[in-house]
Scaffold this motif. Structure first.
Motif, PDB file in Angstrom:
ATOM      1  N   UNK A  37      76.382  -4.236  27.479  1.00  9.12           N
ATOM      2  CA  UNK A  37      75.425  -5.090  26.768  1.00  9.12           C
ATOM      3  C   UNK A  37      75.265  -6.422  27.482  1.00  9.12           C
ATOM      4  N   UNK A  38      76.371  -6.959  27.990  1.00 14.30           N
ATOM      5  CA  UNK A  38      76.309  -8.232  28.708  1.00 14.30           C
ATOM      6  C   UNK A  38      75.639  -8.064  30.069  1.00 14.30           C
ATOM      7  N   UNK A  39      75.942  -6.948  30.746  1.00 18.59           N
ATOM      8  CA  UNK A  39      75.313  -6.687  32.041  1.00 18.59           C
ATOM      9  C   UNK A  39      73.804  -6.548  31.866  1.00 18.59           C
ATOM     10  N   UNK A  40      73.381  -5.891  30.783  1.00 13.44           N
ATOM     11  CA  UNK A  40      71.951  -5.745  30.538  1.00 13.44           C
ATOM     12  C   UNK A  40      71.293  -7.111  30.340  1.00 13.44           C
ATOM     13  N   UNK A  41      71.933  -7.984  29.579  1.00 10.98           N
ATOM     14  CA  UNK A  41      71.378  -9.325  29.359  1.00 10.98           C
ATOM     15  C   UNK A  41      71.317 -10.112  30.661  1.00 10.98           C
ATOM     16  N   UNK A  42      72.378 -10.042  31.454  1.00 13.52           N
ATOM     17  CA  UNK A  42      72.370 -10.750  32.732  1.00 13.52           C
ATOM     18  C   UNK A  42      71.333 -10.161  33.680  1.00 13.52           C
ATOM     19  N   UNK A  43      71.129  -8.843  33.611  1.00 13.59           N
ATOM     20  CA  UNK A  43      70.079  -8.229  34.419  1.00 13.59           C
ATOM     21  C   UNK A  43      68.700  -8.730  34.026  1.00 13.59           C
ATOM     22  N   UNK A  44      68.468  -8.883  32.723  1.00 14.59           N
ATOM     23  CA  UNK A  44      67.201  -9.441  32.247  1.00 14.59           C
ATOM     24  C   UNK A  44      67.019 -10.858  32.767  1.00 14.59           C
ATOM     25  N   UNK A  45      68.068 -11.670  32.670  1.00 10.64           N
ATOM     26  CA  UNK A  45      67.975 -13.061  33.124  1.00 10.64           C
ATOM     27  C   UNK A  45      67.746 -13.135  34.627  1.00 10.64           C
ATOM     28  N   UNK A  46      68.390 -12.246  35.380  1.00  8.34           N
ATOM     29  CA  UNK A  46      68.193 -12.247  36.834  1.00  8.34           C
ATOM     30  C   UNK A  46      66.775 -11.820  37.189  1.00  8.34           C
ATOM     31  N   UNK A  47      66.239 -10.825  36.476  1.00  2.84           N
ATOM     32  CA  UNK A  47      64.870 -10.379  36.721  1.00  2.84           C
ATOM     33  C   UNK A  47      63.874 -11.493  36.407  1.00  2.84           C
ATOM     34  N   UNK A  48      64.042 -12.117  35.259  1.00  2.00           N
ATOM     35  CA  UNK A  48      63.166 -13.226  34.885  1.00  2.00           C
ATOM     36  C   UNK A  48      63.294 -14.364  35.886  1.00  2.00           C
ATOM     37  N   UNK A  49      64.529 -14.667  36.284  1.00  2.00           N
ATOM     38  CA  UNK A  49      64.736 -15.744  37.247  1.00  2.00           C
ATOM     39  C   UNK A  49      64.062 -15.473  38.574  1.00  2.00           C
ATOM     40  N   UNK A  50      64.078 -14.216  39.015  1.00  3.28           N
ATOM     41  CA  UNK A  50      63.448 -13.894  40.302  1.00  3.28           C
ATOM     42  C   UNK A  50      61.940 -14.083  40.225  1.00  3.28           C
ATOM     43  N   UNK A  51      61.342 -13.756  39.081  1.00  2.19           N
ATOM     44  CA  UNK A  51      59.908 -13.965  38.909  1.00  2.19           C
ATOM     45  C   UNK A  51      59.567 -15.451  38.922  1.00  2.19           C
ATOM     46  N   UNK A  52      60.312 -16.231  38.156  1.00  3.38           N
ATOM     47  CA  UNK A  52      60.041 -17.669  38.093  1.00  3.38           C
ATOM     48  C   UNK A  52      60.237 -18.310  39.460  1.00  3.38           C
ATOM     49  N   UNK A  53      61.261 -17.873  40.179  1.00  4.78           N
ATOM     50  CA  UNK A  53      61.510 -18.394  41.523  1.00  4.78           C
ATOM     51  C   UNK A  53      60.315 -18.127  42.438  1.00  4.78           C
ATOM     52  N   UNK A  54      59.787 -16.915  42.391  1.00  4.40           N
ATOM     53  CA  UNK A  54      58.646 -16.572  43.246  1.00  4.40           C
ATOM     54  C   UNK A  54      57.436 -17.418  42.898  1.00  4.40           C
ATOM     55  N   UNK A  55      57.153 -17.532  41.602  1.00  2.00           N
ATOM     56  CA  UNK A  55      55.972 -18.294  41.198  1.00  2.00           C
ATOM     57  C   UNK A  55      56.125 -19.773  41.533  1.00  2.00           C
ATOM     58  N   UNK A  56      57.339 -20.297  41.411  1.00  9.41           N
ATOM     59  CA  UNK A  56      57.571 -21.694  41.776  1.00  9.41           C
ATOM     60  C   UNK A  56      57.300 -21.911  43.263  1.00  9.41           C
ATOM     61  N   UNK A  57      57.682 -20.934  44.080  1.00 12.20           N
ATOM     62  CA  UNK A  57      57.413 -21.059  45.515  1.00 12.20           C
ATOM     63  C   UNK A  57      55.916 -20.965  45.800  1.00 12.20           C
ATOM     64  N   UNK A  58      55.180 -20.157  45.018  1.00 17.38           N
ATOM     65  CA  UNK A  58      53.725 -20.126  45.162  1.00 17.38           C
ATOM     66  C   UNK A  58      53.134 -21.499  44.843  1.00 17.38           C
ATOM     67  N   UNK A  59      53.556 -22.085  43.734  1.00 13.97           N
ATOM     68  CA  UNK A  59      53.054 -23.404  43.354  1.00 13.97           C
ATOM     69  C   UNK A  59      53.433 -24.455  44.398  1.00 13.97           C
ATOM     70  N   UNK A  60      54.617 -24.303  44.951  1.00 10.89           N
ATOM     71  CA  UNK A  60      55.088 -25.220  45.997  1.00 10.89           C
ATOM     72  C   UNK A  60      54.148 -25.160  47.203  1.00 10.89           C
ATOM     73  N   UNK A  61      53.744 -23.937  47.567  1.00 12.63           N
ATOM     74  CA  UNK A  61      52.796 -23.764  48.668  1.00 12.63           C
ATOM     75  C   UNK A  61      51.437 -24.357  48.303  1.00 12.63           C
ATOM     76  N   UNK A  62      50.952 -24.041  47.112  1.00  5.98           N
ATOM     77  CA  UNK A  62      49.639 -24.543  46.702  1.00  5.98           C
ATOM     78  C   UNK A  62      49.590 -26.064  46.703  1.00  5.98           C
ATOM     79  N   UNK A  63      50.735 -26.701  46.434  1.00  4.09           N
ATOM     80  CA  UNK A  63      50.776 -28.157  46.357  1.00  4.09           C
ATOM     81  C   UNK A  63      51.105 -28.850  47.655  1.00  4.09           C
ATOM     82  N   UNK A  64      51.363 -28.088  48.719  1.00  2.00           N
ATOM     83  CA  UNK A  64      51.664 -28.728  50.010  1.00  2.00           C
ATOM     84  C   UNK A  64      50.439 -29.488  50.510  1.00  2.00           C
ATOM     85  N   UNK A  65      50.672 -30.512  51.345  1.00  2.30           N
ATOM     86  CA  UNK A  65      49.562 -31.340  51.799  1.00  2.30           C
ATOM     87  C   UNK A  65      48.585 -30.554  52.664  1.00  2.30           C
TER      88      UNK A  65
END
Length: 514
Positions: free
Chosen positions: A241-269
């Motif tokens: 049950x704990x591994x499943x929750x951590x897997x969910x958090x890792x999956x969500x974190x990987x998505x947010x990380x990718x999108x943050x890097x997209x925004x980082x690129x969009x905001x570059x000078x």
């Protein structure tokens, strides 16, 4: 006599009973209230439910139950966390408080049939279930922001990237709808995880339960679980049950990380499609021109903590059953931290998307300049001339190369240049009119032509939005229903505990489990 005086009682791991010398627990803080902060309120809920079951099953007399309830209330008068931290006995603080107050003859009945492993697993699952409900609500809020922004940008064209190069034209709505789809899947995972997590280990002892005849179904009901786990060994020994929750958090974190890097690129000078508000930025102690997008930089690390917790959990679970006792604290710490960070990051993502300034003219300019519409031009050539796709593709590729060699932007290819490239590649002119070439190179035209199911055409985004909003509304109702059920269970436990505190006999409605 080796039994300590009640006022000196500090737990069952006393020197002179099973152990002949002090252990390391105090030194390493294994059963420390400080270390188990995320679980303290759930320990208290379990103690209250345990007392209700004991009285209802006739294992504790009503008069003694009332005294024990009063002692538990006195214990947490400063607040649950404050009471536990002051006593410092971790999961067994409730028992220590009751025995210190009432003596072992009365207070020593509180933990009948229970084991430390059971207490931890109950509190652990209660913590996870509560955190999942909070996360589901945060996911719903973030999805709502993305859908609102998508609705405002169905015609806001921009380049999509692969290999860090301009690939094809998309719209900002198309991108944000893709992000919302990712969060919607995380919502589904979270809802499914909640159904598996929200099952009760109470009454399982340390694997085989107890012959004290505790009512496992009643304990589950009082604690707001959907029911007891059927196998007592499974209830205590398996931490998937704990591994499943951590897997969910890792999956969500990987998505947010990718999108943050997209925004980082969009905001570059150099790209300059996005400007992050000053309040989300920092500057440099040396370079006064700097406006560093700190919020996005924090979000780029969103996956690190959860992934570390998941990796740790999987490695811990490689031990034989019943072996990973001390290491389970690593699970709890990783989960508490991971859920908190995920909720925060979702809020930050919503702010970054909704409060940053999107430069729509710059987005349109970039969507044309560097060849994002080249595939649309190739499709036009194939369609109007009846050529094979590969032939049209290679002719346009040749035209892009010639334009680059001559310092001409890919979005400024003319019909004459396309004819030259076609003569070079296949020995005949492309034969498209200047109007056809320029229309194909227009970013909004390119987006509109990609009107396939789920494509970037504005009309397709507009078609999708009502369905996505309806799905979000259903998910919002699901979150509200979970909250209502949780609230009802908490009130039921309060009512049952109040009845015990008044010294009333067991309710006639309380029947032994079959």
């Amino acid at each position: 006599m080796i039994r300590p005086d009640a006022v000196d009682y500090r737990g069952h791991r006393v020197v002179g009973a099973r152990l002949a010398e002090p252990g390391l627990d105090d030194e390493i803080g294994f059963h420390s209230s400080e270390r188990e902060r995320p679980l303290l309120r759930h320990y208290h809920a379990l103690d209250r439910a345990q007392l209700v079951v004991l009285v209802e099953r006739g294992l504790v007399a009503p008069a003694d139950g009332a005294r024990m309830a009063a002692a538990l209330r006195r214990f947490v008068e400063p607040g649950i966390e404050a009471g536990y931290l002051a006593l410092g006995a971790g999961m067994h603080s409730g028992e220590v408080a009751v025995i210190s107050d009432l003596g072992e003859e009365v207070g020593g009945r509180l933990e009948a049939g229970r084991a430390s492993g059971e207490v931890v697993q109950v509190a652990w699952r209660l913590m996870e279930a509560a955190a999942l409900r909070t996360l589901l609500a945060a996911l719903a809020r973030a999805r709502g922001v993305l859908l609102d922004q998508a609705a405002a940008h169905t015609t806001s064209v921009m380049p999509g990237y692969t290999h860090s190069q301009h690939a094809q034209v998309v719209t900002l709505a198309h991108v944000l709808l893709a992000w919302e789809a990712g969060l919607a899947r995380c919502f589904e995972r979270g809802a499914e995880a909640h159904a598996r997590v929200n099952r009760s280990p109470a009454g399982s002892g340390n694997m085989s339960g107890s012959d004290q005849q505790l009512d496992r179904a009643r304990a589950a009901e009082l604690l707001g679980f959907d029911g007891p786990l059927e196998n007592t060994y499974d209830a205590i020994q398996h931490n998937d049950h704990a591994i499943e929750c951590l897997g969910l958090l890792a999956t969500l974190g990987s998505l947010i990380t990718r999108w943050a890097q997209d925004l980082y690129l969009y905001g570059s000078q150099e790209v300059a499609m996005l400007e992050v508000p000053d309040r989300f930025c920092g500057t440099s102690a040396l370079m006064p021109q700097k406006k560093n997008p700190r919020l996005l930089e924090y979000l780029q690390g969103a996956s690190a903590s959860a992934l570390g917790g998941l990796t740790t959990a999987i490695l811990v679970e490689k031990t034989p059953s019943g072996g990973a006792i001390v290491e389970r604290t690593l699970f709890v710490e990783a989960l508490a931290r991971g859920f908190g960070e995920a909720e925060r990051n979702l809020g930050w993502l919503a702010l970054a998307v909704s409060e940053s300034r999107w430069d729509l003219e710059r987005m349109r300019e970039l969507a044309r300049t560097h060849g994002a519409t080249a595939s649309t031009l190739a499709s036009t050539l194939a369609r109007e001339r009846g050529w094979a796709w590969r032939t049209a593709h290679e002719v346009v590729g040749t035209a892009v190369r010639l334009a680059s060699e001559r310092g001409v932007a890919a979005g400024e290819i003319t019909s004459a240049l396309l004819d030259e490239a076609s003569e070079l590649y296949c020995g005949e002119p492309a034969g498209l009119s200047e109007g056809s070439v320029q229309e194909a190179l227009d970013p909004l035209t390119a987006a509109r032509r990609h009107d396939l199911l789920g494509g970037p055409a504005p009309e397709e985004s507009e078609r999708l939005l009502p369905g996505r909003r309806a799905a979000l509304a259903r998910d919002g109702e699901f979150v509200a229903a979970l909250a209502a059920r949780t609230g009802a269970a908490e009130r039921a436990l309060d009512d049952a505990f109040d009845r015990i505190a008044r010294g009333e006999p067991a309710s006639e409605a309380a029947e032994p489990e079959s």
